[in-house]
Design an enzyme around this catalytic site. Structure first.
Site, mmCIF file in Angstrom:
data_model
loop_
_atom_site.group_PDB
_atom_site.id
_atom_site.type_symbol
_atom_site.label_atom_id
_atom_site.label_comp_id
_atom_site.label_asym_id
_atom_site.label_seq_id
_atom_site.Cartn_x
_atom_site.Cartn_y
_atom_site.Cartn_z
ATOM 1 N N LEU A 46 2.472 -3.648 6.771
ATOM 2 C CA LEU A 46 3.598 -4.403 6.235
ATOM 3 C C LEU A 46 4.890 -3.601 6.309
ATOM 4 O O LEU A 46 5.947 -4.138 6.642
ATOM 5 C CB LEU A 46 3.312 -4.814 4.787
ATOM 6 C CG LEU A 46 4.422 -5.608 4.085
ATOM 7 C CD1 LEU A 46 4.666 -6.939 4.782
ATOM 8 C CD2 LEU A 46 4.066 -5.825 2.617
ATOM 9 N N ASP A 94 4.491 12.834 2.095
ATOM 10 C CA ASP A 94 3.611 12.272 1.071
ATOM 11 C C ASP A 94 4.469 12.038 -0.159
ATOM 12 O O ASP A 94 5.098 12.976 -0.669
ATOM 13 C CB ASP A 94 2.479 13.255 0.760
ATOM 14 C CG ASP A 94 1.390 12.651 -0.120
ATOM 15 O OD1 ASP A 94 1.730 11.871 -1.042
ATOM 16 O OD2 ASP A 94 0.207 12.970 0.090
ATOM 17 N N TYR A 189 -5.832 -0.702 -9.169
ATOM 18 C CA TYR A 189 -4.812 -1.203 -8.239
ATOM 19 C C TYR A 189 -3.966 -2.284 -8.900
ATOM 20 O O TYR A 189 -2.733 -2.253 -8.851
ATOM 21 C CB TYR A 189 -5.469 -1.752 -6.979
ATOM 22 C CG TYR A 189 -4.496 -2.382 -6.005
ATOM 23 C CD1 TYR A 189 -3.772 -1.594 -5.118
ATOM 24 C CD2 TYR A 189 -4.307 -3.766 -5.984
ATOM 25 C CE1 TYR A 189 -2.877 -2.171 -4.227
ATOM 26 C CE2 TYR A 189 -3.411 -4.348 -5.102
ATOM 27 C CZ TYR A 189 -2.699 -3.546 -4.225
ATOM 28 O OH TYR A 189 -1.801 -4.117 -3.343
ATOM 29 N N LYS A 193 0.124 -2.262 -9.736
ATOM 30 C CA LYS A 193 1.103 -3.222 -9.240
ATOM 31 C C LYS A 193 1.841 -3.920 -10.393
ATOM 32 O O LYS A 193 3.021 -4.265 -10.265
ATOM 33 C CB LYS A 193 0.436 -4.236 -8.322
ATOM 34 C CG LYS A 193 -0.040 -3.638 -7.003
ATOM 35 C CD LYS A 193 1.115 -2.979 -6.244
ATOM 36 C CE LYS A 193 0.688 -2.415 -4.910
ATOM 37 N NZ LYS A 193 1.814 -1.804 -4.158
ATOM 38 N N ILE A 222 -2.736 -10.539 2.606
ATOM 39 C CA ILE A 222 -2.178 -10.372 3.941
ATOM 40 C C ILE A 222 -3.271 -9.883 4.880
ATOM 41 O O ILE A 222 -4.002 -8.942 4.554
ATOM 42 C CB ILE A 222 -1.029 -9.336 3.946
ATOM 43 C CG1 ILE A 222 0.001 -9.656 2.853
ATOM 44 C CG2 ILE A 222 -0.358 -9.297 5.311
ATOM 45 C CD1 ILE A 222 1.059 -8.565 2.691
ATOM 46 N N THR A 224 -4.183 -7.705 7.482
ATOM 47 C CA THR A 224 -3.793 -6.486 8.185
ATOM 48 C C THR A 224 -5.052 -5.873 8.808
ATOM 49 O O THR A 224 -6.164 -6.367 8.593
ATOM 50 C CB THR A 224 -3.165 -5.475 7.213
ATOM 51 O OG1 THR A 224 -4.145 -5.140 6.204
ATOM 52 C CG2 THR A 224 -1.931 -6.060 6.533
#
Length: 285
Positions: A46, A94, A189, A193, A222, A224
């Site tokens: 993305l 990083d 996760y 977010k 998405i 990917t």
């Protein structure tokens, strides 16, 4: 600029109204001509797709990623940038290395004499049941997805304030920041977010006095390369995930190009502290 609590004069995009009215150019408020934008996580996926769109809108782009080398598509997009009179540069970093990150962002700003935008797309995912998650893995997730995003935004904002031109910061969140994904076990996760969405609001509140807008972009599922690999491991998800939104399909990275340009450009000049969720209606049932 650490500790500076005083606002500085910045250009007001609203002042361009007279220029936009009656123009023969097509939607000039969407143009990013002459601007410099940083895209973290821009080495692939993305982030790289966003970088290509930003170049097409006229900006110079610096793609940051921790990959030793960016995606093979990077070279093609770099050539396109030259053809369009712009450029795409890659810098390996990083986002957890805060000192090096701040130094790199400052070097980019010094080299270009300005810094106008950021798309913070660097992030990682780990699917692990909550009862099995280790503290180390949770901390790694938050370090990259939250602290890394925060420090990238901070580094960019300091340069924007130094030049006094304002700017626009776009933090890539997720629909998972406001919902719990059915059948997808990723508590750390999703929490990270949600933190990004809240971070965006708070940075917008603090940095509005400098003419810096901060918004979040929350994509749905998405397709990917990483998700394609996931479908090999969990083939049922290829069939089930599309059924969970109102369009009955999954999205592609390029379907978020326009959103990035909108949020970075003067087209969204009065938008800050907002979350733009593009999820095919997944969370609207």
């Amino acid at each position: 600029m650490a500790g500076n609590t005083h606002s500085v004069p910045v250009a007001d995009p609203a002042d361009k109204k007279a220029v936009y009215l009656g123009t023969k150019n097509r939607l000039p408020e969407f143009a990013l001509t002459g601007k410099v934008v940083v895209v973290s996580g821009g080495g692939r996926g993305l982030g790289l797709t966003q970088a290509e769109a930003i170049i097409e809108a006229g900006a110079i782009v610096y793609a940051l990623d921790r990959l030793p080398e960016p995606s093979p598509d990077f070279a093609r997009i770099q050539e396109k940038a030259v053809e369009l009179g712009s450029k795409l540069e890659y810098r390996r970093i990083d986002v957890r290395d805060t000192e090096a990150l701040h130094k790199l962002i400052e070097e980019i700003a010094n080299a270009e004499g300005r810094l106008d935008g950021l798309v913070a797309a660097a992030g990682v995912q780990q699917e692990t049941p909550a009862l099995e998650y280790s503290a180390k893995d949770v901390n790694t997730m938050l370090d990259i997805n939250v602290t890394g995003v925060f420090m990238t935004a901070q580094a960019v904002a300091k340069q924007m304030i130094r030049f006094g031109n304002g700017g626009s910061i776009v933090l890539i969140a997720s629909m998972s920041g406001t919902i719990a994904n059915k059948g997808l076990i990723c508590p750390a996760y999703n929490a990270s977010k949600a933190a990004v969405v809240q971070l965006g609001r708070n940075l917008a509140a603090e940095w509005g006095v400098y003419g810096i807008r901060v918004n979040t972009l929350s994509p749905g599922y998405i397709v990917t390369a990483m998700v394609e690999d996931l479908f090999v491991k969990f083939p049922e998800r290829r069939e089930e995930w599309p059924k969970q939104n109102m369009l009955g399909r999954l999205s592609k990275p390029e379907e978020y190009r326009g959103a990035a340009i909108f949020l970075l450009s003067d087209a969204s000049s009065f938008m800050t502290g907002s979350d733009l969720r593009i999820d095919g209606g997944h969370a609207a049932w």
